[in-house]
Write an enzyme that holds these catalytic residues in place. Structure first.
Site, PDB file in Angstrom:
ATOM      1  N   GLU A 131      11.458 -30.633   8.736  1.00 53.34           N
ATOM      2  CA  GLU A 131      11.742 -31.232  10.051  1.00 53.34           C
ATOM      3  C   GLU A 131      12.130 -30.170  11.089  1.00 53.34           C
ATOM      4  O   GLU A 131      11.733 -30.243  12.256  1.00 53.34           O
ATOM      5  CB  GLU A 131      12.886 -32.257   9.900  1.00 53.34           C
ATOM      6  CG  GLU A 131      13.293 -32.933  11.184  1.00 53.34           C
ATOM      7  CD  GLU A 131      12.197 -33.798  11.779  1.00 53.34           C
ATOM      8  OE1 GLU A 131      11.915 -34.851  11.199  1.00 53.34           O
ATOM      9  OE2 GLU A 131      11.618 -33.401  12.801  1.00 53.34           O
ATOM     10  N   GLU A 192      13.492 -13.725  22.565  1.00 56.96           N
ATOM     11  CA  GLU A 192      13.522 -12.662  21.554  1.00 56.96           C
ATOM     12  C   GLU A 192      13.184 -11.320  22.208  1.00 56.96           C
ATOM     13  O   GLU A 192      12.466 -11.280  23.225  1.00 56.96           O
ATOM     14  CB  GLU A 192      12.442 -12.936  20.490  1.00 56.96           C
ATOM     15  CG  GLU A 192      12.542 -14.274  19.806  1.00 56.96           C
ATOM     16  CD  GLU A 192      13.552 -14.283  18.680  1.00 56.96           C
ATOM     17  OE1 GLU A 192      14.035 -13.193  18.303  1.00 56.96           O
ATOM     18  OE2 GLU A 192      13.863 -15.376  18.193  1.00 56.96           O
ATOM     19  N   LYS A 207       3.564 -25.303  15.684  1.00 48.92           N
ATOM     20  CA  LYS A 207       4.169 -26.640  15.683  1.00 48.92           C
ATOM     21  C   LYS A 207       3.108 -27.719  15.892  1.00 48.92           C
ATOM     22  O   LYS A 207       3.135 -28.777  15.240  1.00 48.92           O
ATOM     23  CB  LYS A 207       5.247 -26.714  16.772  1.00 48.92           C
ATOM     24  CG  LYS A 207       6.417 -25.768  16.501  1.00 48.92           C
ATOM     25  CD  LYS A 207       7.292 -25.567  17.725  1.00 48.92           C
ATOM     26  CE  LYS A 207       8.444 -24.614  17.447  1.00 48.92           C
ATOM     27  NZ  LYS A 207       9.156 -24.177  18.651  1.00 48.92           N
TER      28      LYS A 207
HETATM   29  N1  HSE Z   1      11.425 -19.802  19.533  1.00 54.48           N
HETATM   30  C1  HSE Z   1      11.361 -21.214  19.580  1.00 54.48           C
HETATM   31  C2  HSE Z   1      11.536 -21.727  21.000  1.00 54.48           C
HETATM   32  C3  HSE Z   1      12.410 -21.901  18.734  1.00 54.48           C
HETATM   33  O1  HSE Z   1      11.794 -20.948  21.898  1.00 54.48           O
HETATM   34  O2  HSE Z   1      11.386 -22.913  21.198  1.00 54.48           O
HETATM   35  C4  HSE Z   1      12.078 -21.867  17.302  1.00 54.48           C
HETATM   36  O3  HSE Z   1      10.830 -22.427  17.076  1.00 54.48           O
END
Ligand code: HSE
Length: 433
Positions: A131, A192, A207
């Site tokens: 999930e 990041e 996703k």
């Molecule tokens: N890096 C993703 C975001 C969160 O910025 O939504 C983890 O999937």
């Protein structure tokens, strides 16, 4: 009385510590809701001595995460390391082989290796739950697998990446450019240091591939999403200014739909969304997932797609499902019933489009541009010609009526060949909900 449900956690970064915190703080609630105690019996991460926000000294420490699967008393391995391959994949494969349940937040691994891992889980009659891999704290997987289980899903789409939504929202609010806002987001820890997966749309593609598999009962096929994936690096401050004038916001959307012939289209791309649409009001680091079912109509989930609390909330909910004896198939149906997707011919996939050109300001330019469009049957909806750059080229922006992507591509080729067209600056879909 039942024995405690024993878990081993691999990865004690932000999410791993969040999971430990929920289990420590909400132990009573978890027991009341599942009828069983949950117990962390072992943990593994890069460094045992690192200072952490949660106390872990009471748990068995294992240096090599893959060995968590070898601990005889562990019922469930919780993989929070991340990455498509490497130690995360090794651990999960090994845990399933050993007949352990697995909970993971690893979208890249599920998108790439989900089918094989699901087959292994089925073979061993254990759960594989993920999930937290899609939209963090939003129960998108459970919505498809449980709440909407009685529906044929026609489409699933939304804002699947909080980093991009934060950057685009800031660009829209402040009028600043992508590089400037990205740098600020990195300085604040929202993006990041290497933002590639987020800003190039790859994280959203992971996703979307998982959502597609669940929504349409097809084998997860990441390559067919990546083919139709573009990110937000090319969205300019000027695009925001023009979109605002036209009444739109710009959002990075992941979208998958199935037509009446059962063919599927998937894409991740920056899109214009009318300001009046519900999706346009989802700003900052929030995610939103829209589902269209044949009986339920539209369902919308909005929430935080990342961060310790939201992601750990989804991880622990999965653990609790397993504790309650949930035996759902990994992708909603048994792997033998997952179909290979039939894809909609991309050139036939139609939408309205926004086209932003820089052109020389001289006689005949507009006539040449509109002739290029009309030759391929493209009908202009709105047209702006404006000197946004002092002493620079003129911006010409058109929105089109609905047209097939293939026709648009022919028009773009023709526009590129025109001497007076300096550059095609942006082409975005205009999404209507
Ligand atoms: N890096 C993703 C975001 C969160 O910025 O939504 C983890 O999937």
């Amino acid at each position: 009385m039942q024995t405690p449900f024993k878990i081993a956690i691999a990865g004690l970064g932000t999410v791993g510590q969040g999971v430990v915190e929920i289990i420590q703080k909400n132990a009573v609630l978890i027991e009341q809701r599942t009828g069983r105690k949950v117990e962390i019996c072992a943990v593994s991460s890069f460094s045992a001595s690192k200072k952490r926000a949660v106390e872990i000294s009471q748990y068995k420490w294992v240096d090599n995460a893959a060995q968590l699967a070898d601990l005889a008393d562990v019922d469930c391995v919780v993989e929070l390391i991340g990455g498509e391959n490497g130690i995360a994949h090794e651990l999960v494969s090994h845990a399933l082989d050993k007949g352990k349940h697995v909970v993971t937040a690893n979208k890249a691994m599920v998108a790439r290796h989900g089918l094989k891992l699901a087959q292994n889980a089925e073979f061993k009659n254990v759960a594989l739950k993920y999930e937290a891999a899609v939209a963090g704290g939003i129960p998108a997987i459970k919505t498809l697998m449980q709440g909407l289980a009685a529906n044929n899903i026609k489409s699933v789409f939304g804002i699947l990446n909080g980093t991009c939504n934060y950057i685009l929202s800031e660009m829209g609010l402040s009028g600043r450019g992508f590089d400037d806002v990205l740098k600020e987001a990195q300085d604040k820890g929202y993006a990041e240091a290497d933002p590639t997966f987020d800003v190039d749309g790859i994280d959203s593609a992971h996703k979307l591939c998982i959502l597609s598999a669940l929504a349409f009962g097809v084998k997860p096929d990441l390559d067919n999403v990546l083919e139709a994936t573009s990110g937000i690096r090319g969205v300019s401050a000027l695009d925001f200014k023009i979109a605002e004038e036209l009444g739109y916001k710009i959002k990075l959307l992941g979208s998958a739909h199935q037509n009446d012939a059962g063919e599927i289209a998937q894409m991740v791309a920056p899109c214009l969304v009318h300001k009046s649409a519900q999706l346009a009001s989802v700003d900052g680091s929030f995610n939103a997932v829209f589902f269209d079912g044949d009986f339920v109509d539209q369902v919308v989930n909005v929430g935080r797609g990342a961060g310790a609390g939201p992601t750990a909330s989804a991880v622990v909910a999965d653990i609790m499902d397993i504790m309650r004896g949930d035996e759902s198939a990994v992708f909603g149906v048994k792997t033998r019933d997952l179909q290979g997707a039939k894809w909609i011919d991309a050139s036939q996939n139609d939408d309205r489009f926004y086209i932003h050109l820089s052109v020389d300001d001289k006689p005949g330019v507009m006539a040449n541009i509109s002739s290029a469009l009309s030759t391929h049957g493209l009908s202009i909806d709105e047209l702006i010609q404006r000197h946004y750059h002092v002493d620079g080229p003129v911006s010409v922006v058109m929105t089109t009526h609905k047209t097939a992507r293939g026709s648009l591509d022919l028009v773009l080729e023709k526009l590129k060949s025109l001497e007076s067209v300096i550059s095609i600056d942006s082409v975005f879909r205009i999404i209507k909900f």
